[in-house]
Write a protein that holds these residues in place. Structure first.
Motif, PDB file in Angstrom:
ATOM      1  N   VAL A 325       0.839  -1.220   0.000  1.00  0.00           N
ATOM      2  CA  VAL A 325       0.000   0.000   0.000  1.00  0.00           C
ATOM      3  C   VAL A 325       0.869   1.263   0.000  1.00  0.00           C
ATOM      4  O   VAL A 325       0.502   2.275  -0.599  1.00  0.00           O
ATOM      5  CB  VAL A 325      -1.015   0.063   1.177  1.00  0.00           C
ATOM      6  CG1 VAL A 325      -1.981  -1.089   1.127  1.00  0.00           C
ATOM      7  CG2 VAL A 325      -0.361   0.133   2.522  1.00  0.00           C
ATOM      8  N   TYR A 330      -0.413   5.178  -0.901  1.00  0.00           N
ATOM      9  CA  TYR A 330      -1.283   5.545   0.233  1.00  0.00           C
ATOM     10  C   TYR A 330      -0.439   6.153   1.356  1.00  0.00           C
ATOM     11  O   TYR A 330       0.573   5.578   1.757  1.00  0.00           O
ATOM     12  CB  TYR A 330      -2.003   4.309   0.779  1.00  0.00           C
ATOM     13  CG  TYR A 330      -3.064   3.766  -0.131  1.00  0.00           C
ATOM     14  CD1 TYR A 330      -4.371   4.220  -0.021  1.00  0.00           C
ATOM     15  CD2 TYR A 330      -2.757   2.810  -1.093  1.00  0.00           C
ATOM     16  CE1 TYR A 330      -5.360   3.721  -0.857  1.00  0.00           C
ATOM     17  CE2 TYR A 330      -3.731   2.310  -1.935  1.00  0.00           C
ATOM     18  CZ  TYR A 330      -5.039   2.773  -1.810  1.00  0.00           C
ATOM     19  OH  TYR A 330      -6.005   2.284  -2.634  1.00  0.00           O
ATOM     20  N   ALA A 353      -7.085  -0.291   2.751  1.00  0.00           N
ATOM     21  CA  ALA A 353      -6.103  -0.577   1.694  1.00  0.00           C
ATOM     22  C   ALA A 353      -5.260  -1.795   2.072  1.00  0.00           C
ATOM     23  O   ALA A 353      -4.970  -2.657   1.224  1.00  0.00           O
ATOM     24  CB  ALA A 353      -5.210   0.647   1.473  1.00  0.00           C
TER      25      ALA A 353
END
Ligand code: NAD
Length: 362
Positions: A325, A330, A353
């Motif tokens: 992720v 992110y 996520a």
């Protein structure tokens, strides 16, 4: 069914623990339904508000009767004026002492996508992967005599550093055992040129190595030099073992090198029940805003799976998902730097996520 005692605690604790537990549920889904029972209790300021103490006997009994404990964080300005004995942080000391958690493991690992979040230059931090083993139930935080008193009309503050042979031997073994699963190098950190308690520390760590761990390389470093070396060339370290006080300070330094306090998990081991928690505190400045980074707590679940339940495959799934992720861009606010493909997300979205990455892989 293995049982996990959960203390969400104060501030951002409940927010990050919620995400970590739902990652655990995803792990259960993808690993063929091997389930964990979880039970929550109050700890810290919320316990003080409800019961007048930061940890009730019932909370301690639940922790002691479980197979592992997950903790968010405790404390906050609301409880700062309280007397020392009932401050939320006392719950942590009580928990460690009562569960016999004498070794605190704090890995400091740099995730490649976060290299720019470190205050150090990229070439210094790339590839850092070290663990500090901090002695947790002895030393100056517990030694007697202690206190503030008047002596001959002068106010004196006193604390005492005490280490016994068994205390040093057992934490040294934790470090050497860990080194055997890594690159077989231990650096023992002390101040043996000034403090007799750590002169003994150095001698006993050396004895344990020579007697039981001849296959592990041991070096010694004075704490002031170690503080400097962590900044100058952190990649030289693999496993660091040190006292309670020095470990407290060096682990914060090591965490800063990696970029964010919101990324680092920890494990406290030694007794029957392991305690797992992010290294950060309750972050009152961002509590309730849904912006806290849940990754340190999620990675604490990975440590729990590894050390308390011997489930290294599932632990690896979580660690890989976190790396994925981050690589996908992110970022919670604490690790956010503007850049191509990078998106700022809140606590829940970061948790989701990670779950999604586990589902794809699992
Ligand atoms: P802290 O770790 O709570 O916060 C330091 C800074 O880091 C703050 O700016 C905070 O917003 C940020 N931060 C921390 N965790 C974060 C996360 N997951 N995501 C994004 N940002 C994060 O330390 P502090 O401010 O010194 O202490 C606050 C309270 O926490 C105090 O009451 C302290 O006693 C307590 N504390 C508890 C523990 C514990 O429960 N183990 C540890 C340290 C501090």
């Amino acid at each position: 069914m293995p049982k996990i005692c959960v203390f969400p605690g104060d501030g951002i604790g409940p927010e990050v623990v919620r995400e970590a537990l739902s990652v655990l549920r995803t792990i259960e889904e993808v690993s063929g339904g091997r389930r964990f029972e979880t039970e929550e209790e109050l700890l810290g300021g919320v316990s003080y508000d409800a019961h007048g103490v930061p940890m009730t006997d019932q909370a301690l009994a639940l922790a002691a009767a479980s197979d592992a404990v997950l903790l968010g964080a405790v404390g906050g300005p609301k409880w700062d004026p309280l007397p020392f004995e009932v401050r939320p942080e006392r719950a942590l000391l009580g928990l460690r002492k009562n569960l016999g958690l004498f070794a605190n493991l704090r890995p400091a690992k740099v995730h490649a996508p976060l290299l720019c979040a470190s205050p150090l230059r990229r070439e210094l931090v790339e590839g850092i992967d070290l663990v500090v083993v901090r002695e947790l139930t002895g030393g100056i935080y517990f030694g007697e005599p202690r206190g503030i008193r008047m002596e001959n009309g002068i106010e004196v503050g006193i604390n005492t550093e005490v280490y016994t042979r068994p205390e040093i031997e057992r934490v040294a073994r934790v470090a050497f055992d860990l080194a055997r699963k890594r690159s077989r190098r231990v650096t023992s950190v002390d101040k043996s040129n000034v403090l007799e308690s750590t002169e003994l520390w150095r001698r006993i760590v050396t004895e344990v190595r020579n007697r039981e761990y001849a296959d592990v390389e041991l070096s010694h470093m004075l704490v002031d030099n170690c503080a400097m070396q962590l900044i100058r060339y952190p990649k030289q370290f693999d496993v660091i073992v040190t006292t309670n006080l020095f470990g407290d300070i060096l682990t914060d330094e090591a965490s800063m090198i990696t970029g964010s306090i919101g990324m680092l998990p920890s494990a406290s081991l030694g007794g029957k029940v392991g305690l797992y928690e992010p290294i950060h505190g309750s972050a009152p400045d961002i509590a309730g805003k849904g912006v806290a980074n849940p990754l340190a707590t999620i990675l604490s679940i990975a440590m729990m799976l590894k050390y308390s339940f011997d489930r290294t495959v599932e632990a690896g799934l979580i660690e890989e998902a976190v790396t994925r992720v981050l690589a996908e861009g992110y970022r919670t606010g604490d690790i956010y730097r503007e850049g191509p493909g990078v998106r700022r997300v809140g606590t829940k979205d970061m948790g989701e996520a990670v779950r999604e990455a586990i589902r794809k892989r699992g």
